[in-house]
Design a protein around this motif. Sequence first.
Motif: not given
Length: 572
Positions: A156-169, A194-197
């Motif tokens: 398990v872990g995590y990574g930076s996912r791109p957002l449609a409006g720019g940036g990552t989460t 929560f897509v931008n969460g």
Amino acid sequence: MLGLVFPNKDREFQAQKIGCHAFVTALLRVAPWLVTATPENQTMSRSQQMAPRSKGNKTMNSTRNTLVLAGLALALVSTADAQIGRFRLVNLLPAGAQSGTATGLNDKGEVVGRYFNANGVSVPFIYRNGSTEDLLQPSNFSNVVPTDLNDLGHAVGYGSRPLAGGGTTPTALAWTLQSNGNAVAVQVYPFANFVNGKSWFNAVNNIGMAVGAANGQDPQGTSTTLMQPMGYYIPTNVKSAYPNLATQAGLTSEVLGNNNNNGDRVGWALNTLGKTVAAKWNGNSISVLPTPAEATGAVYARAINNVGRVVGEYFVSASQSKAFFKNNFDAMIAIPRLPGATGDDSNSAVSINFAGEVVGTCEIGNGNHHAFIWDGSTVATLASKINGLRIGNTITGVSEINNRSEIAATMRSASVDYPVLLKPVQPISCQVDLQDYIGAYSGRIIEWEAQGANQEVLDSGLALMDSQGNCQIDTTAQGEFDLVIKTSHWLSRRLPVNLSTFDSATVSASLVNGDVDGDNSVSIFDYIDLSGSFDKATGDAGFDAEADLDGDGAVTIFDYIILSNNFDVSGE
């Protein structure tokens, strides 16, 4: 070291073999006493030898003293230098990579982490089966960090996912690894999709339950951007929420940091007063861990073992934290700092195993971090416990200690960070009798392997004998295994050993002489090699020291006697 290497005998050599055999046969006919005249002090009865475990005939290659590089002596540990309770360091950084860190560890000794390749790109990895391999990740993700793995093949872990409006989460990831390859990571979105969460995983236990945090919705069903405790059962892909400390929805932020195999989870939470407190979850209940009066700041529970002992840190001021240990019933206690720590130097505990061994980091001088290990009574730097660590190298970070006392850590060398695995060393004192030999024992090299089920090689190495035939073998193997030893022109012996972590053992073995060509069997080929040096002594052209079986400096009829007595015998 595995397998046998047999000399390449061509047809011309076969002819030599026949001639040699005829010579030996004639020799024995005229002097039959040569076969039986073996001095009593050069042999041992079978009852005097350690009974080997019956596991077939797989053996090691022989390492001849004459072919050992001079630099090898620098890597060998003499009996006087060996210590109990030490570690061997395994570097996990792939060739060509710039740097890396180790972030998680399971009880199999498999490690996850990330490294930066030659182009400076972050790459997640897993170390298993003795090699480092890349973890697959979603193609559109960056800065993927695996944080933990279990014994079932879940990471398990995590990574930076791109957002449609720019940036990552940051978005949580879970892998189900295959034994012969990778699997694409599953993306675990925040609550209520929560897509931008945000979401991430910190740990996974040995039943496949991952824990971490996500926002989007709190346990009461109210939308929130604050982080909430999250669980995720990997085998069925089921996400779950855990209770928070707030009496009103949306007023709290909490994170699950670690969980054990009994359903206990620990982490930290913001209470209704806005203070970060250490919390423990069990099922659908949550409780705050009591802290000492000096804990005036935030408190973080980092890990819990399978008997409910918890470690972490609490802040006594804005600039100083103290590592803590707490069992089920007693009050939270501060773990001592490393010698040399002064003033507001901080320490923090990050992992605890079943035996209660704790690892963490401690400052010695502002910002100079050193990894430590604490056994409940004493604390020491990990660097001071590593065999052969180069001067100037330090262990600056640590992520986990498993139930075999193996440790996933980060080593700094010349400003470069290396992911490393520290493996406990178990010393074996070995007394070796070299049969039919009057030469010097001192400086002879013992080649050894620790072999598990089906002769799987668990560990291997070399050891130096002293003048009395004693040597020390430092192995990372644990549990029941066979210790296989061999040297020069003697046949290998297989000795049963059972070692727990940091345990020690004493064994003895008497090795059969006569393996001139080093193939771990006394055969006609050894007669051939011996005949090539017959009647030659040290310094003579064509003299082969391996044919001088008795060590008297010359190849004579007495060496033929030794070989004849052990003819057709193979190593164990």
